[in-house]
Design a protein around this motif. Structure first.
Motif, PDB file in Angstrom:
ATOM      1  N   PRO A  19       0.806  -1.225   0.000  1.00 57.49           N
ATOM      2  CA  PRO A  19       0.000   0.000   0.000  1.00 57.49           C
ATOM      3  C   PRO A  19       0.840   1.276   0.000  1.00 57.49           C
ATOM      4  N   SER A  20       2.033   1.243   0.603  1.00 53.32           N
ATOM      5  CA  SER A  20       2.876   2.445   0.633  1.00 53.32           C
ATOM      6  C   SER A  20       3.356   2.823  -0.767  1.00 53.32           C
ATOM      7  N   LEU A  21       3.343   1.860  -1.681  1.00 50.91           N
ATOM      8  CA  LEU A  21       3.726   2.123  -3.069  1.00 50.91           C
ATOM      9  C   LEU A  21       2.502   2.274  -3.974  1.00 50.91           C
ATOM     10  N   GLY A  22       1.318   2.261  -3.368  1.00 52.01           N
ATOM     11  CA  GLY A  22       0.091   2.389  -4.147  1.00 52.01           C
ATOM     12  C   GLY A  22      -0.391   1.078  -4.737  1.00 52.01           C
ATOM     13  N   HIS A  23       0.202  -0.041  -4.323  1.00 50.39           N
ATOM     14  CA  HIS A  23      -0.196  -1.351  -4.840  1.00 50.39           C
ATOM     15  C   HIS A  23      -1.341  -1.911  -4.006  1.00 50.39           C
ATOM     16  N   THR A  24      -2.270  -2.527  -4.665  1.00 54.79           N
ATOM     17  CA  THR A  24      -3.407  -3.146  -3.992  1.00 54.79           C
ATOM     18  C   THR A  24      -3.305  -4.664  -4.129  1.00 54.79           C
ATOM     19  N   PRO A  25      -4.126  -5.417  -3.421  1.00 58.70           N
ATOM     20  CA  PRO A  25      -4.088  -6.882  -3.559  1.00 58.70           C
ATOM     21  C   PRO A  25      -4.300  -7.309  -5.016  1.00 58.70           C
ATOM     22  N   TYR A  26      -3.657  -8.407  -5.378  1.00 53.09           N
ATOM     23  CA  TYR A  26      -3.786  -8.921  -6.742  1.00 53.09           C
ATOM     24  C   TYR A  26      -3.700 -10.436  -6.715  1.00 53.09           C
ATOM     25  N   ILE A  27      -4.060 -11.045  -7.833  1.00 50.60           N
ATOM     26  CA  ILE A  27      -3.974 -12.496  -7.998  1.00 50.60           C
ATOM     27  C   ILE A  27      -2.800 -12.784  -8.926  1.00 50.60           C
ATOM     28  N   ALA A  28      -1.930 -13.681  -8.494  1.00 50.09           N
ATOM     29  CA  ALA A  28      -0.769 -14.054  -9.306  1.00 50.09           C
ATOM     30  C   ALA A  28      -0.803 -15.549  -9.578  1.00 50.09           C
ATOM     31  N   ALA A  41       7.506 -15.766 -17.536  1.00 52.62           N
ATOM     32  CA  ALA A  41       6.677 -14.567 -17.337  1.00 52.62           C
ATOM     33  C   ALA A  41       5.991 -14.588 -15.977  1.00 52.62           C
ATOM     34  N   ASP A  42       6.005 -13.454 -15.312  1.00 58.75           N
ATOM     35  CA  ASP A  42       5.197 -13.274 -14.103  1.00 58.75           C
ATOM     36  C   ASP A  42       3.868 -12.710 -14.561  1.00 58.75           C
ATOM     37  N   ILE A  43       2.805 -13.460 -14.336  1.00 55.79           N
ATOM     38  CA  ILE A  43       1.471 -13.050 -14.788  1.00 55.79           C
ATOM     39  C   ILE A  43       0.618 -12.808 -13.555  1.00 55.79           C
ATOM     40  N   ARG A  44      -0.089 -11.677 -13.554  1.00 56.41           N
ATOM     41  CA  ARG A  44      -0.952 -11.366 -12.422  1.00 56.41           C
ATOM     42  C   ARG A  44      -2.184 -10.611 -12.888  1.00 56.41           C
TER      43      ARG A  44
END
Length: 75
Positions: A19-28, A41-44
């Motif tokens: 969150p401090s970088l503006g990132h929210t939860p995601y699915i990877a 590849a990193d896919i999310r």
């Protein structure tokens, strides 16, 4: 990559993001896919609506229950 579709059943994991970088939860994808061109590849799946962690966890569970299949087809 041939024109035939390549399919993989990914192992999903939910990541909290920072969150401090503006990132929210995601699915990877927990593991790399055995699809030509995507081996490293990193896919999310990220979300513009900034969902809560519980919402993303619920979505990941529903995708798993539905039998998500990731398909890549080159035209």
């Amino acid at each position: 990559m041939s024109n035939r579709p390549h399919r993989a059943i990914p192992h999903l994991k939910v990541c909290e993001g920072d969150p401090s970088l503006g990132h929210t939860p995601y699915i990877a994808f927990e593991e790399y896919l055995d699809i030509p061109g995507l081996e490293d590849a990193d896919i999310r799946l990220e979300f513009k609506s900034k969902p809560l962690l519980a919402e993303v966890e619920d979505l990941a569970r529903r995708l798993k229950r539905a039998g998500l299949v990731f398909v890549v087809e080159r035209s």
